[in-house]
Design an enzyme around this catalytic site. Sequence first.
Site, mmCIF file in Angstrom:
data_model
loop_
_atom_site.group_PDB
_atom_site.id
_atom_site.type_symbol
_atom_site.label_atom_id
_atom_site.label_comp_id
_atom_site.label_asym_id
_atom_site.label_seq_id
_atom_site.Cartn_x
_atom_site.Cartn_y
_atom_site.Cartn_z
ATOM 1 C CB CYS A 62 0.266 16.128 5.110
ATOM 2 S SG CYS A 62 -1.169 15.057 5.232
ATOM 3 C CB ALA A 65 -1.396 12.775 1.693
ATOM 4 N NE ARG A 96 -2.345 7.139 -4.959
ATOM 5 C CZ ARG A 96 -1.292 7.531 -5.656
ATOM 6 N NH1 ARG A 96 -1.196 8.770 -6.050
ATOM 7 N NH2 ARG A 96 -0.340 6.709 -5.981
ATOM 8 C CG HIS A 195 5.760 8.175 -0.122
ATOM 9 N ND1 HIS A 195 6.267 9.117 -0.983
ATOM 10 C CD2 HIS A 195 4.420 8.199 -0.291
ATOM 11 C CE1 HIS A 195 5.271 9.678 -1.645
ATOM 12 N NE2 HIS A 195 4.144 9.137 -1.253
#
Lengths: 490, 73
Positions: A62, A65, A96, A195
């Site tokens: 999403c 994220a 991550r 992003h």
Amino acid sequence: MTTLSREETDALIAEVLEVYPEKAQKDRKKHLAVNDQTIEQSKKCITSNRKSLPGVMTIRGCAYAGSKGVVWGPIKDMIHISHGPVGCGQYSRAGRRNYYVGTTGVDSFGTMNFTSDFQEKDIVFGGDKKLAKLIEEIEQLFPLHRGISVQSECPIGLIGDDIESVSKKAAAVIEKPVVPVRCEGFRGVSQSLGHHIANDAIRDWVLDKRDGAAYEGTPYDVAIIGDYNIGGDAWATRILLEEMGLRVVAQWSGDGTLAEMMNTPKVKLNLLHCYRSMNYISRHMEEKYGIPYLEYNFFGPTKIIESLRKIAAFFDDSIKEKTEAVIARYQPMMDEIIAKYKPRLQGKKVMLYVGGLRPRHVIGAYEDLGMEVIGTGYEFAHNDDYDRTIKEMGDATLLYDDVTGFELEEFVKRLKPDMVGSGIKEKYIFQKMGIPLRQMHSWDYSGPYHGYDGFAIFARDMDIALSNPTFKNLTPPWKKVVEDEAKKAA
Amino acid sequence: MANIMIRQAESGGLTFYLPKRDLEASIESIEFDTPEKWGGELKLDNGGSYYIDPIAKPPPSAHFPARQAPWRG
């Protein structure tokens, strides 16, 4: 299994889609394609960046994220508040593996989880007061942090909290940047919009804060953009660049700091690794500050050499000389690795399904080892990513965009690759089928894979996975049932 | 008016970028290409064409307001 021809691959797609209802079939067909290297514009063969339909098993993330997990999260000296319920931050905490140097909890906060832990009353009466209190507490408990970012989770947008005003007020009190990021999870179709939102937030709240400040530059200043230091990737990259004689001013954002980001507008060249997640800010810097950006690829010696020369071409002859020296110095090491692993890995087939830059960038590294990528796909790419992928992939190979769980499984069953490179959600299905899987999101807890040092680890990891005898002796549970029944009948 | 971005490509040509749609394309031809007068109709390799008001030659990367051609002001 030999490589399929164009017609056979087309037939395979049609066969796999047959189980869907007509409407779903029509929709999914647009996202699957047979690669044709002659096509320049990917929109002619594949549709991407569309909403996943309910009912299919998508592997996407999403917007939260994309912002908190990918772009903002690795900035180590900032505290990133997961503003909203506790789960989003906690279940993605430190997953991550963005490595960093620093003392966690004192001056670095990468693996910690800060959340406003929304309760029913915060949803009903609003959570602004809680956020203000939280920032106050952070300032008291962690005085060495350099700034705060407020990463919104879904409810913030739904109840209409004004995090911008809280952030502004708090920033004035603590005299450090407080960045509100409107990355509610429901925005957009995948992490890709996250992003973009994160890039825009950096542009608006961070990037220009040191414009005009004194800065001692050199003509060799560069910034590494879009390298998240997964397993130490950015460090492996940085070593090479520094050996070339360049000065790395900033790492975006693996092992990066707020100050580095503010200094980035002073560099001479932006080196862009993950195009998908950071092209927005690179384009902005190119336009506003006139800093050109360059896409490069540090996976596998062939691509590394190509990229190093491309980067060196931007600078004077002293850099070009040093670059040739670097290439020459590492060549024996690369020859040794390829001599060792290529005979073991030659001709093996790989299918990839990851996100960001990997579905196209790692192809070169596999080819250096004599392996072949027979299918690749992105979780959240846009068409410009596929434009770049078409040229990297072999003719008549399979491309799948936002592939569903069912389709990926069927493709793997039919194409029978020797290995799959995908994420943790896909791992155990394929391993039970007897196909080794490397988790390519975080290098299966190994790494780094970037640079020359990374290639050595990459080759070793692929060999470990493929030479593992376990997978040949494995009967999948669903085949076992058939075997048992056959025994009973006998 | 669409907001577009034009930048010098690595290969030497020009690339067209439409941020709102994340659309990247290369520019096949540009109507005026002299230092004093630059712009006009852009033909893209994906078949589209856009029109930007002619201006003096801009820096290697810049934003422009553009209209979908055929449109003439």
